[in-house]
Design a protein around this motif. Structure first.
Motif, PDB file in Angstrom:
ATOM      1  N   LYS A   1       0.750  -1.268   0.211  1.00 41.77           N
ATOM      2  CA  LYS A   1       0.021   0.193   0.507  1.00 41.77           C
ATOM      3  C   LYS A   1       0.845   1.440   0.269  1.00 41.77           C
ATOM      4  CE  LYS A   1      -4.360  -2.187   2.288  1.00 41.77           C
ATOM      5  NZ  LYS A   1      -5.340  -2.662   3.003  1.00 41.77           N
ATOM      6  N   GLU A   2       1.672   1.155  -0.628  1.00 47.23           N
ATOM      7  CA  GLU A   2       2.577   3.088  -1.200  1.00 47.23           C
ATOM      8  C   GLU A   2       2.600   3.044  -2.351  1.00 47.23           C
ATOM      9  OE1 GLU A   2       5.735   1.004   2.233  1.00 47.23           O
ATOM     10  OE2 GLU A   2       6.233   0.306   0.066  1.00 47.23           O
ATOM     11  N   ILE A   3       3.612   3.884  -2.675  1.00 45.51           N
ATOM     12  CA  ILE A   3       4.600   4.301  -3.935  1.00 45.51           C
ATOM     13  C   ILE A   3       5.799   4.396  -4.176  1.00 45.51           C
ATOM     14  CG2 ILE A   3       4.243   5.822  -6.096  1.00 45.51           C
ATOM     15  CD1 ILE A   3       1.491   6.545  -5.835  1.00 45.51           C
ATOM     16  N   VAL A   4       6.528   3.440  -4.921  1.00 47.59           N
ATOM     17  CA  VAL A   4       7.790   4.166  -4.497  1.00 47.59           C
ATOM     18  C   VAL A   4       8.963   4.508  -5.001  1.00 47.59           C
ATOM     19  CG1 VAL A   4       9.963   2.448  -3.749  1.00 47.59           C
ATOM     20  CG2 VAL A   4       7.624   1.960  -2.838  1.00 47.59           C
ATOM     21  N   ALA A   5       9.523   5.312  -5.386  1.00 43.03           N
ATOM     22  CA  ALA A   5      10.644   5.637  -6.248  1.00 43.03           C
ATOM     23  C   ALA A   5      12.212   5.794  -6.523  1.00 43.03           C
ATOM     24  CB  ALA A   5       9.934   6.840  -6.124  1.00 43.03           C
ATOM     25  N   ASP A   6      12.204   4.535  -6.795  1.00 47.79           N
ATOM     26  CA  ASP A   6      14.082   3.970  -6.686  1.00 47.79           C
ATOM     27  C   ASP A   6      14.821   5.203  -7.563  1.00 47.79           C
ATOM     28  OD1 ASP A   6      13.330   3.044  -3.886  1.00 47.79           O
ATOM     29  OD2 ASP A   6      13.042   0.782  -5.719  1.00 47.79           O
ATOM     30  N   THR A   7      16.289   5.705  -6.387  1.00 45.01           N
ATOM     31  CA  THR A   7      17.296   6.256  -7.712  1.00 45.01           C
ATOM     32  C   THR A   7      18.476   5.687  -7.207  1.00 45.01           C
ATOM     33  OG1 THR A   7      17.861   7.712  -6.465  1.00 45.01           O
ATOM     34  CG2 THR A   7      15.716   8.349  -8.778  1.00 45.01           C
ATOM     35  N   ALA A   8      19.304   4.935  -8.317  1.00 48.63           N
ATOM     36  CA  ALA A   8      20.265   4.870  -7.838  1.00 48.63           C
ATOM     37  C   ALA A   8      21.390   5.536  -8.764  1.00 48.63           C
ATOM     38  CB  ALA A   8      21.046   3.317  -8.489  1.00 48.63           C
ATOM     39  N   PHE A   9      22.899   5.610  -8.079  1.00 51.50           N
ATOM     40  CA  PHE A   9      24.339   6.695  -9.123  1.00 51.50           C
ATOM     41  C   PHE A   9      25.276   5.769  -8.826  1.00 51.50           C
ATOM     42  CE2 PHE A   9      27.463   9.290  -9.200  1.00 51.50           C
ATOM     43  CZ  PHE A   9      27.748   9.619 -10.216  1.00 51.50           C
ATOM     44  N   VAL A  10      26.150   5.399 -10.114  1.00 52.25           N
ATOM     45  CA  VAL A  10      27.559   4.978  -9.831  1.00 52.25           C
ATOM     46  C   VAL A  10      28.372   5.613 -10.968  1.00 52.25           C
ATOM     47  CG1 VAL A  10      28.487   2.513 -10.384  1.00 52.25           C
ATOM     48  CG2 VAL A  10      25.880   2.800  -9.612  1.00 52.25           C
ATOM     49  N   ALA A  11      29.233   5.631 -10.389  1.00 51.54           N
ATOM     50  CA  ALA A  11      30.110   6.953 -11.173  1.00 51.54           C
ATOM     51  C   ALA A  11      31.287   5.347 -11.325  1.00 51.54           C
ATOM     52  CB  ALA A  11      31.229   7.601  -9.755  1.00 51.54           C
ATOM     53  N   VAL A  12      32.262   6.296 -12.592  1.00 50.94           N
ATOM     54  CA  VAL A  12      33.569   4.755 -13.158  1.00 50.94           C
ATOM     55  C   VAL A  12      34.003   5.283 -11.514  1.00 50.94           C
ATOM     56  CG1 VAL A  12      34.831   4.437 -15.080  1.00 50.94           C
ATOM     57  CG2 VAL A  12      32.767   5.677 -15.147  1.00 50.94           C
ATOM     58  N   ASP A  13      34.578   3.612 -12.191  1.00 48.36           N
ATOM     59  CA  ASP A  13      35.118   3.065 -11.170  1.00 48.36           C
ATOM     60  C   ASP A  13      37.040   3.980 -10.989  1.00 48.36           C
ATOM     61  OD1 ASP A  13      37.007   1.790  -8.934  1.00 48.36           O
ATOM     62  OD2 ASP A  13      37.731  -0.185  -9.919  1.00 48.36           O
ATOM     63  N   GLY A  14      37.634   4.604 -10.315  1.00 47.52           N
ATOM     64  CA  GLY A  14      39.059   5.596 -10.740  1.00 47.52           C
ATOM     65  C   GLY A  14      38.471   6.670 -10.725  1.00 47.52           C
ATOM     66  N   THR A  15      38.069   7.282 -10.540  1.00 46.72           N
ATOM     67  CA  THR A  15      37.248   8.519 -10.589  1.00 46.72           C
ATOM     68  C   THR A  15      36.776   9.581  -9.874  1.00 46.72           C
ATOM     69  OG1 THR A  15      34.729   8.392 -11.492  1.00 46.72           O
ATOM     70  CG2 THR A  15      36.146   8.322 -13.514  1.00 46.72           C
ATOM     71  N   LYS A  16      37.356  10.806 -10.072  1.00 45.43           N
ATOM     72  CA  LYS A  16      37.368  12.013  -8.398  1.00 45.43           C
ATOM     73  C   LYS A  16      35.625  11.457  -8.518  1.00 45.43           C
ATOM     74  CE  LYS A  16      40.849  15.168 -10.082  1.00 45.43           C
ATOM     75  NZ  LYS A  16      40.925  15.937  -9.831  1.00 45.43           N
ATOM     76  N   LEU A  17      34.996  11.481  -9.057  1.00 47.14           N
ATOM     77  CA  LEU A  17      33.609  11.412  -9.307  1.00 47.14           C
ATOM     78  C   LEU A  17      33.070   9.691  -8.379  1.00 47.14           C
ATOM     79  CD1 LEU A  17      31.122  13.070  -8.847  1.00 47.14           C
ATOM     80  CD2 LEU A  17      30.601  11.701 -11.850  1.00 47.14           C
ATOM     81  N   ALA A  18      33.742   8.497  -8.520  1.00 49.98           N
ATOM     82  CA  ALA A  18      33.327   7.867  -7.091  1.00 49.98           C
ATOM     83  C   ALA A  18      34.482   7.475  -6.111  1.00 49.98           C
ATOM     84  CB  ALA A  18      34.412   6.692  -8.603  1.00 49.98           C
ATOM     85  N   SER A  19      35.428   8.908  -5.836  1.00 50.12           N
ATOM     86  CA  SER A  19      36.223   8.902  -4.925  1.00 50.12           C
ATOM     87  C   SER A  19      35.172   9.993  -3.746  1.00 50.12           C
ATOM     88  CB  SER A  19      37.113   9.702  -5.262  1.00 50.12           C
ATOM     89  OG  SER A  19      38.160   8.990  -5.543  1.00 50.12           O
ATOM     90  N   LEU A  20      34.244  11.124  -4.650  1.00 46.97           N
ATOM     91  CA  LEU A  20      33.488  11.996  -4.057  1.00 46.97           C
ATOM     92  C   LEU A  20      32.402  10.961  -3.648  1.00 46.97           C
ATOM     93  CD1 LEU A  20      32.627  15.194  -5.491  1.00 46.97           C
ATOM     94  CD2 LEU A  20      30.859  13.417  -4.914  1.00 46.97           C
TER      95      LEU A  20
END
Length: 578
Positions: free
Chosen positions: A271-290
């Protein structure tokens, strides 16, 4: 009369929704594909395009809709929950009319590979008999042509769609050769999507060639430059600095993101509505470190997580050096923009502008120093009943004494203003935290405010060595002391890095006690009969090289919204607006 009016408007809407559910793949193909010359059916001659798929990537984007049965059941559930069941029934009726030949239990999908650097959609319908489906859609598309190899062709407006039966699926594309890229069974591409959600998409940015990503960034940058040239007034250099900071972050996101996922599901069982989001950065990048640097940590404010709360928010996480640097750059840009806004504020004299800027700079410096310690820890709690509300907030800071000094300096600036609040600093020390008080008289003309705060608004502040506390509301000082007492109780970190929970019913009950309202009363009555008290939750957690967020809306909140809509409709009818 009322139901007749509503049905009159819902039927065409439901019809459009149904056609989207059944023929959505065609619509997506048309939206993403370049227009082709429209040809009469009897004169149709397909254009040859040898090698059109020679330079194709794996799908960059995968989109799925749940099966027709799932969509019908879930739409029926939601429309009933918000008090508009006729919309769901109409949707089901039209779905039955247009879904002939479609497997009602399999999802619908769209794959978007890049061909010669351009996105090319390939739609997938679950059917063993696409011919029957096309026959049903003849009123919209006209009769389909069939080529010698069995491929069907239809024209929709100025666009041509090629369709091929492939085992238990049919593939649709704006060019015939694109059909060669369609898998006979797309189940593996729909993994984690499909019937798990009513709507889902997955973007794999690393499937996009670097030159294409660079071209996208260049086009966005050009848009920024054009916007800067058209900007009038303000500080153009400061605006450019803000835009440049945003551009760098966007460029990093485009070039260093591996995968982005989103899913929206109507979960009838829970009895609910669910919104899922997932973000994955490239391994070894600054964004992954962040993102990889964010880990749950022990918290001094975890006691705000309470089941009896009207609302709470809690976050306790480590912060990576990369995130610290990015936050510092963003804050500097924001401060520059704020300074420009102050300069253009005509209601302030130069001395006032200077004082405000100084205080903002000090607060920002304290915030940045706190973040620079590599951790964030914050908690907020709201308690309500029909008699009162209490709010308390606590946060980690690098220097609690500086926070207190900022408050004292602000008080000194306004001490000669007769309308200014009254400040009492260093009133006492409780469990290592220095207590302060701010008081302000509530005007007699503000009846609602007086019912909430009383004749005098009190704001309790506590400053510790590495903490700041704030409490508002009757008897809130005791709530603040309880938060202080629990600061050393949390030894573990087995929780999400961030979470929010909101319960609508206790908030509405308090609001109705302050001033009764028909719409609020209707929402309270509906929530009192619901399985949940109008829940909204947001949970953020870490995954490898990224983060995931889950937003959940309970059935009670849907029913409360429906009750408010019905109350508004009834009020309009009584006023003769229908």
């Amino acid at each position: 009369m009322h139901n007749g009016f509503r049905n009159l408007h819902l039927k065409p809407v439901a019809g459009r929704l149904t056609r989207v559910a059944v023929a959505c793949t065609m619509a997506l193909s048309l939206a993403l594909a370049p227009c082709q010359e429209s040809l009469a059916q009897e004169k149709f001659q397909p254009k040859a395009s040898p090698g059109a798929t020679a330079n194709a990537t794996e799908p960059v984007l995968v989109v799925t809709l749940g099966s027709i049965n799932k969509l019908m059941q879930d739409i029926n559930y939601v429309t009933a929950a918000v008090g508009q069941p006729n919309a769901g029934m109409t949707f089901g009726m039209f779905a039955g009319m247009f879904a002939q030949g479609i497997n009602l239990d399999q999802p619908i999908g769209v794959l978007v590979p890049l061909v010669d650097g351009a996105p090319q959609p390939i739609a997938l319908l679950p059917t063993n008999d696409i011919k029957a489906t096309l026959k049903r859609l003849e009123a919209q598309t006209g009769p389909a042509d069939q080529l010698d190899d069995g491929t069907f062709v239809i024209s929709v407006g100025a666009n041509t769609i090629f369709i091929r039966q492939m085992d238990s699926w049919a593939a649709l594309a704006p060019q015939k050769d694109l059909l060669d890229l369609a898998p006979a069974d797309p189940s593996s591409l729909f993994d984690g999507m499909g019937n798990k959600y009513d709507l889902a998409f997955r973007i794999k940015l690393q499937q996009v060639p670097a030159e294409t990503r660079n071209m996208l960034v260049a086009q966005i940058r050009q848009g920024f430059e054009q916007a800067m040239q058209k900007q009038a007034g303000g500080n153009p250099d400061q605006a450019r600095d803000v835009a440049e900071t945003s551009m760098k972050q966007l460029e990093q996101f485009i070039n260093e993101t591996d995968e982005l996922n989103f899913g929206l599901n109507i979960d009838q069982a829970n009895k609910e509505i669910v919104a899922d989001t997932a973000f994955v950065a490239v391994d070894g990048t600054k964004l992954a470190s962040l993102y990889g640097g964010a880990k749950p940590i022990p918290s001094a404010f975890a006691s705000v997580i309470r089941e009896d709360a009207a609302a709470y928010y809690h976050a306790a996480t480590s912060i990576s050096p990369e995130a610290i640097d990015q936050t510092r750059a963003s804050m500097q840009s924001s401060l520059g923009t704020l300074a420009s806004a102050l300069e253009n504020e005509d209601d302030l004299n130069p001395a006032q502008r200077a004082d405000i800027k100084e205080m903002i700079d000090r607060i920002a410096e304290l915030a940045m120093d706190s973040i620079a310690e590599g951790r964030a820890d914050v908690g907020a709690l709201l308690l309500t009943d029909t008699e009162k509300f209490q709010f308390v907030f606590g946060s980690f800071v690098s220097d609690g004494s500086e926070a207190a000094q900022i408050a004292k300096d602000i008080a000194a600036k306004v001490e000669d203003d007769a309308s200014a609040p009254r400040f009492e600093f260093d009133r006492s020390v409780y469990n290592g935290v220095t207590m302060h008080l701010i008081e302000a008289d509530v005007p007699e003309s503000e009846d609602e405010a007086r019912r909430v705060f009383g004749d005098t608004l009190q704001v309790h502040i506590g400053t510790g060595e590495k903490s700041v506390y704030v409490a508002i509301g009757p008897d809130s000082e005791n709530l603040l002391k309880g938060l202080i007492d629990s600061k050393d109780a949390d030894k573990g970190a087995d929780r999400p890095i961030g979470q929010l929970k909101f319960r609508l019913l206790p908030i509405l009950e308090y609001a109705n006690a302050v001033e009764a309202n028909d719409a609020i009363s209707a929402m309270i009555a509906e929530l009192s009969r619901s399985a949940d008290p109008g829940l909204l939750t947001v949970v953020q957690d870490v995954i490898h090289n990224g983060q995931e967020t889950k937003i959940t809306v309970g059935e009670g909140l849907l029913k409360a919204i429906g009750a408010a809509i019905q109350q508004a409709q009834q009020a309009q009818m009584q006023q003769g607006q229908f």
